[in-house]
Motif scaffolding. Structure first.
Motif, mmCIF file in Angstrom:
data_model
loop_
_atom_site.group_PDB
_atom_site.id
_atom_site.type_symbol
_atom_site.label_atom_id
_atom_site.label_comp_id
_atom_site.label_asym_id
_atom_site.label_seq_id
_atom_site.Cartn_x
_atom_site.Cartn_y
_atom_site.Cartn_z
ATOM 1 N N TYR A 10 0.857 -1.181 0.000
ATOM 2 C CA TYR A 10 0.000 0.000 0.000
ATOM 3 C C TYR A 10 0.894 1.231 0.000
ATOM 4 O O TYR A 10 1.922 1.259 0.662
ATOM 5 C CB TYR A 10 -0.875 0.044 1.255
ATOM 6 C CG TYR A 10 -1.891 -1.047 1.338
ATOM 7 C CD1 TYR A 10 -3.053 -0.985 0.583
ATOM 8 C CD2 TYR A 10 -1.699 -2.139 2.173
ATOM 9 C CE1 TYR A 10 -3.999 -1.991 0.667
ATOM 10 C CE2 TYR A 10 -2.643 -3.139 2.260
ATOM 11 C CZ TYR A 10 -3.789 -3.066 1.499
ATOM 12 O OH TYR A 10 -4.714 -4.064 1.589
ATOM 13 N N ARG A 43 -0.569 -1.642 -10.892
ATOM 14 C CA ARG A 43 -1.496 -1.051 -9.928
ATOM 15 C C ARG A 43 -2.761 -1.884 -9.865
ATOM 16 O O ARG A 43 -3.212 -2.429 -10.869
ATOM 17 C CB ARG A 43 -1.860 0.377 -10.333
ATOM 18 C CG ARG A 43 -0.815 1.371 -9.951
ATOM 19 C CD ARG A 43 -1.341 2.760 -10.138
ATOM 20 N NE ARG A 43 -0.422 3.703 -9.539
ATOM 21 C CZ ARG A 43 -0.473 4.991 -9.754
ATOM 22 N NH1 ARG A 43 -1.388 5.513 -10.538
ATOM 23 N NH2 ARG A 43 0.400 5.788 -9.173
ATOM 24 N N ASP A 44 -3.343 -1.934 -8.693
ATOM 25 C CA ASP A 44 -4.599 -2.633 -8.503
ATOM 26 C C ASP A 44 -5.701 -1.922 -9.289
ATOM 27 O O ASP A 44 -5.743 -0.686 -9.319
ATOM 28 C CB ASP A 44 -4.926 -2.637 -7.005
ATOM 29 C CG ASP A 44 -6.074 -3.545 -6.683
ATOM 30 O OD1 ASP A 44 -5.810 -4.702 -6.330
ATOM 31 O OD2 ASP A 44 -7.237 -3.088 -6.784
ATOM 32 N N ASP A 46 -8.865 -1.801 -8.630
ATOM 33 C CA ASP A 46 -9.869 -1.206 -7.761
ATOM 34 C C ASP A 46 -9.313 -0.140 -6.826
ATOM 35 O O ASP A 46 -10.066 0.686 -6.324
ATOM 36 C CB ASP A 46 -10.559 -2.295 -6.920
ATOM 37 C CG ASP A 46 -11.357 -3.252 -7.783
ATOM 38 O OD1 ASP A 46 -11.985 -2.788 -8.759
ATOM 39 O OD2 ASP A 46 -11.333 -4.460 -7.496
ATOM 40 N N ASP A 47 -8.009 -0.189 -6.577
ATOM 41 C CA ASP A 47 -7.412 0.760 -5.641
ATOM 42 C C ASP A 47 -6.028 1.166 -6.155
ATOM 43 O O ASP A 47 -5.073 0.412 -6.027
ATOM 44 C CB ASP A 47 -7.287 0.129 -4.256
ATOM 45 C CG ASP A 47 -6.786 1.111 -3.198
ATOM 46 O OD1 ASP A 47 -6.278 2.190 -3.568
ATOM 47 O OD2 ASP A 47 -6.903 0.786 -2.013
ATOM 48 N N LEU A 49 -3.813 2.882 -5.033
ATOM 49 C CA LEU A 49 -2.775 3.005 -4.009
ATOM 50 C C LEU A 49 -2.169 1.646 -3.646
ATOM 51 O O LEU A 49 -1.233 1.574 -2.867
ATOM 52 C CB LEU A 49 -3.325 3.677 -2.753
ATOM 53 C CG LEU A 49 -3.874 5.087 -2.953
ATOM 54 C CD1 LEU A 49 -4.394 5.636 -1.631
ATOM 55 C CD2 LEU A 49 -2.814 6.003 -3.546
ATOM 56 N N VAL A 50 -2.702 0.577 -4.231
ATOM 57 C CA VAL A 50 -2.175 -0.766 -4.008
ATOM 58 C C VAL A 50 -1.351 -1.156 -5.224
ATOM 59 O O VAL A 50 -1.821 -1.098 -6.361
ATOM 60 C CB VAL A 50 -3.294 -1.791 -3.770
ATOM 61 C CG1 VAL A 50 -2.716 -3.199 -3.615
ATOM 62 C CG2 VAL A 50 -4.118 -1.420 -2.548
#
Length: 112
Positions: A10, A43-44, A46-47, A49-50
């Motif tokens: 993260y 990068r994820d 859905d997020d 920042l992950v």
């Protein structure tokens, strides 16, 4: 025996672009390491920042060389001041789990 590592981390909204920039440098350098078959950050969906990294090595020696190598060391130095909420790693060696964090710790003589 191939070793696959799947890791994620993260990042904060303030630091994610610095982590991504450092990961690009690490990815480029790591891809030229002997015994490395696949190395990719993403990068994820859905997020944003992950961040995920998938690594595949020919064997434990190739993984250990990466863990001890300058590319990873430099990346860790560049991102050391950036807060890390979590870094999780899972690795398998022929279906058997490999504790990458313990391996790194042992190879550094017990130092993190």
């Amino acid at each position: 025996m191939l070793i696959a590592v799947v890791a994620f981390r993260y990042a904060t909204a303030e630091d994610v672009e610095r982590v991504v920039a450092s990961a690009r440098v690490l990815q480029r350098a790591s891809r030229s390491e002997p015994g490395l078959r696949h190395y990719a950050w993403s990068r994820d969906l859905d997020d944003p920042l992950v961040l995920h990294v998938v690594e595949v090595y020919d064997d434990r020696a190739a993984l250990e060389a990466h863990l001890d190598g300058p590319a990873l060391r430099d990346h860790l130095a560049r991102t050391a001041p950036i807060p890390k909420e979590v870094v999780a790693r899972r690795a398998t060696d022929g279906g058997h789990p490999v504790d990458v964090a313990a391996l790194r710790h042992a190879r550094r003589g017990g130092r993190s």
